[in-house]
Scaffold this active site. Structure first.
Site, mmCIF file in Angstrom:
data_model
loop_
_atom_site.group_PDB
_atom_site.id
_atom_site.type_symbol
_atom_site.label_atom_id
_atom_site.label_comp_id
_atom_site.label_asym_id
_atom_site.label_seq_id
_atom_site.Cartn_x
_atom_site.Cartn_y
_atom_site.Cartn_z
ATOM 1 N N SER A 69 44.192 38.658 31.479
ATOM 2 C CA SER A 69 44.090 39.250 29.594
ATOM 3 C C SER A 69 44.837 38.875 29.062
ATOM 4 O O SER A 69 45.356 38.810 28.162
ATOM 5 C CB SER A 69 43.703 40.935 30.092
ATOM 6 O OG SER A 69 42.781 41.272 30.284
ATOM 7 N N HIS A 104 38.250 34.336 28.815
ATOM 8 C CA HIS A 104 38.491 35.134 28.786
ATOM 9 C C HIS A 104 37.379 36.184 28.753
ATOM 10 O O HIS A 104 36.912 35.856 27.131
ATOM 11 C CB HIS A 104 39.661 35.911 28.191
ATOM 12 C CG HIS A 104 39.900 37.196 27.604
ATOM 13 N ND1 HIS A 104 40.241 38.224 26.583
ATOM 14 C CD2 HIS A 104 40.032 37.963 28.636
ATOM 15 C CE1 HIS A 104 40.326 38.691 26.725
ATOM 16 N NE2 HIS A 104 40.290 39.252 28.359
ATOM 17 N N GLU A 130 36.357 34.499 24.267
ATOM 18 C CA GLU A 130 37.499 33.612 24.015
ATOM 19 C C GLU A 130 38.211 32.525 25.114
ATOM 20 O O GLU A 130 38.339 32.459 26.776
ATOM 21 C CB GLU A 130 38.858 34.524 24.210
ATOM 22 C CG GLU A 130 39.284 35.776 22.965
ATOM 23 C CD GLU A 130 40.275 36.090 22.859
ATOM 24 O OE1 GLU A 130 40.722 36.896 21.599
ATOM 25 O OE2 GLU A 130 40.917 36.994 23.922
ATOM 26 N N ASN A 155 43.561 40.704 22.044
ATOM 27 C CA ASN A 155 44.446 41.843 22.745
ATOM 28 C C ASN A 155 45.304 41.357 21.616
ATOM 29 O O ASN A 155 46.310 42.408 21.602
ATOM 30 C CB ASN A 155 44.793 42.056 24.049
ATOM 31 C CG ASN A 155 43.379 42.063 24.281
ATOM 32 O OD1 ASN A 155 42.101 42.837 23.875
ATOM 33 N ND2 ASN A 155 42.821 41.712 26.009
HETATM 34 P P1 NAD Z 1 39.468 45.164 39.219
HETATM 35 O O1 NAD Z 1 40.368 45.859 39.690
HETATM 36 O O2 NAD Z 1 38.472 46.540 38.904
HETATM 37 O O3 NAD Z 1 38.836 44.578 40.217
HETATM 38 C C1 NAD Z 1 40.151 43.397 41.082
HETATM 39 C C2 NAD Z 1 38.697 42.437 42.068
HETATM 40 O O4 NAD Z 1 39.671 41.455 42.293
HETATM 41 C C3 NAD Z 1 38.946 43.399 43.131
HETATM 42 O O5 NAD Z 1 37.353 44.037 43.548
HETATM 43 C C4 NAD Z 1 40.449 43.495 44.133
HETATM 44 O O6 NAD Z 1 39.940 43.468 45.645
HETATM 45 C C5 NAD Z 1 39.585 41.933 44.089
HETATM 46 N N1 NAD Z 1 40.785 40.991 44.246
HETATM 47 C C6 NAD Z 1 42.450 41.317 44.310
HETATM 48 N N2 NAD Z 1 42.800 40.177 44.946
HETATM 49 C C7 NAD Z 1 41.913 39.683 45.358
HETATM 50 C C8 NAD Z 1 41.989 37.959 45.858
HETATM 51 N N3 NAD Z 1 43.786 38.057 45.990
HETATM 52 N N4 NAD Z 1 41.369 37.151 46.333
HETATM 53 C C9 NAD Z 1 39.981 38.050 46.107
HETATM 54 N N5 NAD Z 1 39.731 38.352 45.567
HETATM 55 C C10 NAD Z 1 39.959 39.994 45.174
HETATM 56 O O7 NAD Z 1 40.263 44.955 38.028
HETATM 57 P P2 NAD Z 1 38.860 43.670 36.424
HETATM 58 O O8 NAD Z 1 39.172 45.205 35.700
HETATM 59 O O9 NAD Z 1 37.938 43.558 36.643
HETATM 60 O O10 NAD Z 1 40.490 42.945 36.319
HETATM 61 C C11 NAD Z 1 40.132 41.363 37.011
HETATM 62 C C12 NAD Z 1 40.903 41.410 35.812
HETATM 63 O O11 NAD Z 1 39.934 40.936 34.796
HETATM 64 C C13 NAD Z 1 41.861 41.179 35.481
HETATM 65 O O12 NAD Z 1 42.833 39.725 35.222
HETATM 66 C C14 NAD Z 1 41.778 41.408 33.868
HETATM 67 O O13 NAD Z 1 43.433 41.170 33.184
HETATM 68 C C15 NAD Z 1 40.884 40.616 33.328
HETATM 69 N N6 NAD Z 1 40.167 41.594 32.572
HETATM 70 C C16 NAD Z 1 39.888 42.743 32.622
HETATM 71 C C17 NAD Z 1 39.140 43.627 31.495
HETATM 72 C C18 NAD Z 1 38.654 44.844 31.409
HETATM 73 O O14 NAD Z 1 38.546 45.534 31.235
HETATM 74 N N7 NAD Z 1 38.644 45.419 32.563
HETATM 75 C C19 NAD Z 1 38.353 42.960 30.703
HETATM 76 C C20 NAD Z 1 38.881 41.563 30.764
HETATM 77 C C21 NAD Z 1 39.998 40.922 31.114
#
Ligand code: NAD
Length: 702
Positions: A411, A432, A444, A482
């Protein structure tokens, strides 16, 4: 028989004249088409051996309706209502052979014909309401003469495409297959020759207690459901006129209501948005000859909130996915959550159990990168930390085949930096998604420094495959959506410090037409998300010690939002209804005192201007920096990603409608009246200043 029109042809077959519409790509009823249709009709009338006229299309669709690029110009005679009235009053019977979709003016043309035939799989509709208007070529007067009032209202007020099979009142005949249409059209024409023209306008409609009750109930329902929109209630009024007025007067009423709609800011906004969405799919400078890569198999790293939702998009599109987590436990948890989501859809009747199983069968788990050797695209959705992202991309670089696209769902992080962890930065891109990723339409598509054109073109195409609206943006903190929402959130938080309550701020923002205010949204997303981002961006706080200071204290006290039952608001167990908590304003008061901010009563107008105008200003900075291709792309991002009301067209259209000079003047006002804070945050964008100096609008840049 021969006509001059390049987009309408006519031929004779025994006693029938066949008029074919051929204005690729969608048979838009442009001036040339309208002239062509009238010419063809005249020829058919002048030829004594012709006894009936068929109108059909040479394309696979019948007609998508009016040429909306004509809306902004002067009236171009003959106008569609005139053409359709001529068809309806034709002395030789006219038969519509509806060989494909007929929408808007296309369906109105069909309704003006005396007889109509189509086939079972076909759909037709009157989607004008989505453009902030109503069917203005007799549709609101003719359709209710063929089907019941409620069904006509449903079609006109929702604008949804309707299967032909549900419209037995409209079609004299519905054949099984499109291939049977020619024969059926000829047979219907022969019957028409003996029974003569049968104009829909001759059907008498009468208002009685029952129909009036339908209109009353419908108006009430529409007022509640379509707050902020202008056209839906006018659609109801127009259909009601069909019942209450003679046909000719009904047509005049329809024309009046059409013009009334056309002049509204809602119509301007919705039509702007119609074009904005189409423009967003074009990437300037991409060669037409450039190919795209096949995406037949996808890898997703991280099966958390985003990874799971992203995987569902691909499974829904029939594309197999391998999901990778480092630990089996996390993988099992992620896959189980996806299954639960699908099962819930099945419970609601949106999917069959068989479809649930089909989709789940497309999802595989892995804990080793060797499982990703044959994927065409990988999307990384792991923790938002540069060191973790780099590790993942370095592993992907080793594991993935040449030509695989390596995408990140980050993000906020610098994708150029992430790309450096690979030996193939040209294959690295940002995809994104917005949360929940299986629901939100926006994608995005983030072009990094070295991303190749082919990877961009493939990603834009991929967005369509998974039914997202892809918008190209550039690398910067928060990209477009964002980056702009950060400004809005900051201001909402500051206003709380200055004395406005979260309820007041949320109410004002919802008054604009947003589905929820900034504090309800923050609680829903989780206040911890913003908190962690702030922790990595101390520069904000260095310049502004008041920056989101109340939200920080809430998070540090475990009040992270809805998931904790408390954030800015309180939540009862199992409820999403925000309950105001005076303790939050007490924190705000204390913090304000510490910072030397005098709390005061703040007007709704100030709240609106301070939350929305800086967001627009940031949009202008984004354009200046070339982070977005066009102002209308920002509008698409805001409508699909943040629920900005489509009847305002998006923030940039809203600014144009408000007047850029006014927006600039108010920014300058706050810049000077809010002291150091104003000096720091309310500096107008040079782009905005230039536009105002030249008397231009954002739309002039598109
Ligand atoms: P989350 O914590 O729910 O999920 C992350 C997952 O990645 C976890 O299940 C974790 O076990 C796994 N993980 C961590 N390190 C790892 C690795 N090295 N190899 C494999 N798996 C690994 O987080 P999320 O909310 O899903 O966010 C993930 C990404 O998406 C981030 O970059 C975040 O900025 C982006 N994002 C989040 C949102 C949101 O609203 N949550 C929206 C857009 C983008």
């Amino acid at each position: 028989m021969q006509i001059q029109s390049p987009c309408v042809s006519i031929e004779q077959s025994n006693q029938l004249a066949i008029i074919k519409l051929a204005n690729a790509p969608v048979n838009a009823l442009s001036k040339a088409m309208r002239v062509g249709i009238l010419d063809a009709l005249e020829q058919a009338n002048n030829e004594p051996s012709v006894e009936a006229v068929l109108i059909t299309s040479e394309l696979s669709l019948f007609s998508a309706g009016a040429d909306i690029s004509e809306f902004s110009g002067p009236n171009l005679e003959p106008m569609l209502p005139q053409v359709l009235n001529k068809i309806e009053s034709n002395s030789k019977p006219v038969i519509a052979v509806v060989n494909g979709n007929a929408f808007g003016g296309g369906l109105e043309l069909v309704l003006a014909c005396h007889y109509r035939v189509s086939f079972k799989g076909n759909k037709v509709g009157l989607p004008e309401v989505h453009l902030g208007i109503l069917p203005g070529a007799g549709g609101t007067q003719r359709l209710p003469r063929l089907i019941d009032a409620k069904s006509a209202l449903d079609m006109i007020v929702t604008g949804a495409p309707t299967p032909v099979v549900k419209l037995e009142g409209v079609f004299d005949e519905i054949v099984d297959k499109a291939s049977q249409l020619n024969e059926a059209g000829v047979a219907l024409a022969k019957r028409a020759i003996s029974s003569g023209p049968k104009p829909v306008s001759a059907v008498a409609l009468e208002a009685n207690e029952n129909t009036l009750a339908v209109f009353e109930a419908y108006s009430e329902q529409v007022s509640a459901k379509s707050k902020g929109f202008f056209a839906p209630l006018k659609c109801v009024e127009a259909v009601r006129a069909a019942y209450e007025l003679p046909f000719e007067e009904g047509l005049r009423k329809e024309a009046e209501l059409f013009m009334e709609c056309m002049k509204t800011p809602q119509a301007r906004a919705q039509q702007h948005f119609f074009f904005a969405e189409r423009a967003a799919s074009h990437v300037a400078g991409l060669s037409k000859d450039l190919g795209t890569r096949d995406i037949k198999k996808v890898g997703i790293i991280g099966a958390g909130t985003m990874g799971g939702g992203i995987a569902m998009n691909f499974a829904n599109a029939g594309i197999p996915v391998t999901m990778l987590e480092l630990k089996q436990e996390a993988l099992d948890k992620g896959l189980a959550l996806i299954r639960r989501n699908y099962e819930n859809s099945a419970k609601k009747g949106k999917l069959t159990q068989e479809q649930v199983e089909q989709r789940m069968a497309l999802l595989q788990g892995a804990t080793d990168y060797s499982a990703l050797g044959d994927v065409d695209l990988v999307i990384e959705a792991v923790f938002e930390k540069m060191s973790v992202k780099k590790e993942v991309f370095s592993a992907l670089d080793k594991a993935c085949k040449p030509g695989a696209i390596l995408a990140t769902n980050t993000s906020t992080l610098d994708i150029d930096e992430i790309a450096k962890a690979t030996s193939r930065p040209e294959d690295v891109i940002g995809l994104h998604f917005f949360s929940p990723a299986n629901v939100m339409k926006l994608l995005e598509i983030v072009r990094a420094d070295k991303t190749s054109d082919e990877v961009i073109k493939t990603s834009m195409k991929l967005a369509k495959t998974i039914r997202k609206v892809g918008v190209l943006v550039g690398v910067c903190f928060g990209f477009v959506g964002n980056r702009m929402i950060e400004v809005y959130g900051r201001e909402a938080n500051r206003l709380m410090l200055e004395g406005a309550t979260p309820e007041q701020i949320d109410r004002v923002i919802m008054g604009l037409g947003m589905p929820m205010g900034p504090f309800t949204m923050g609680d829903m997303a989780g206040l911890d998300i913003g908190y962690f981002v702030r922790q990595s961006r101390k520069s904000f706080i260095e310049h502004d010690p008041s920056y989101c200071i109340v939200a920080d204290e809430l998070v540090e006290a475990g009040r992270v939002g809805l998931k904790a039952g408390k954030g800015v608001y309180l939540y009862e167990q199992g409820s999403r209804k925000p309950i105001p908590d005076p303790a939050v304003m007490e924190i705000a008061q204390r913090k304000a005192k510490e910072l030397g901010i005098t709390q005061r009563e703040i007007s709704d107008q100030e709240i609106l201007e301070r939350c929305i105008y800086p967001l627009i200003n940031e949009g202008a900075n984004i354009l200046q920096e070339g982070i977005a291709q066009r102002a209308s792309d920002i509008d698409v991002i805001y409508v699909y990603g943040y629920g900005f009301p489509v009847f305002k067209g998006g923030p940039m259209q809203y600014a144009d409608e408000t007047g850029l000079a006014h927006v600039l003047a108010r920014l300058e006002h706050y810049q000077t009246t809010l002291g150091e804070y104003g000096q720091h945050w309310f500096s107008p964008s040079p782009m905005l200043k230039n536009l105002v100096a030249e008397g231009k609008s954002f739309s002039s840049l598109n």
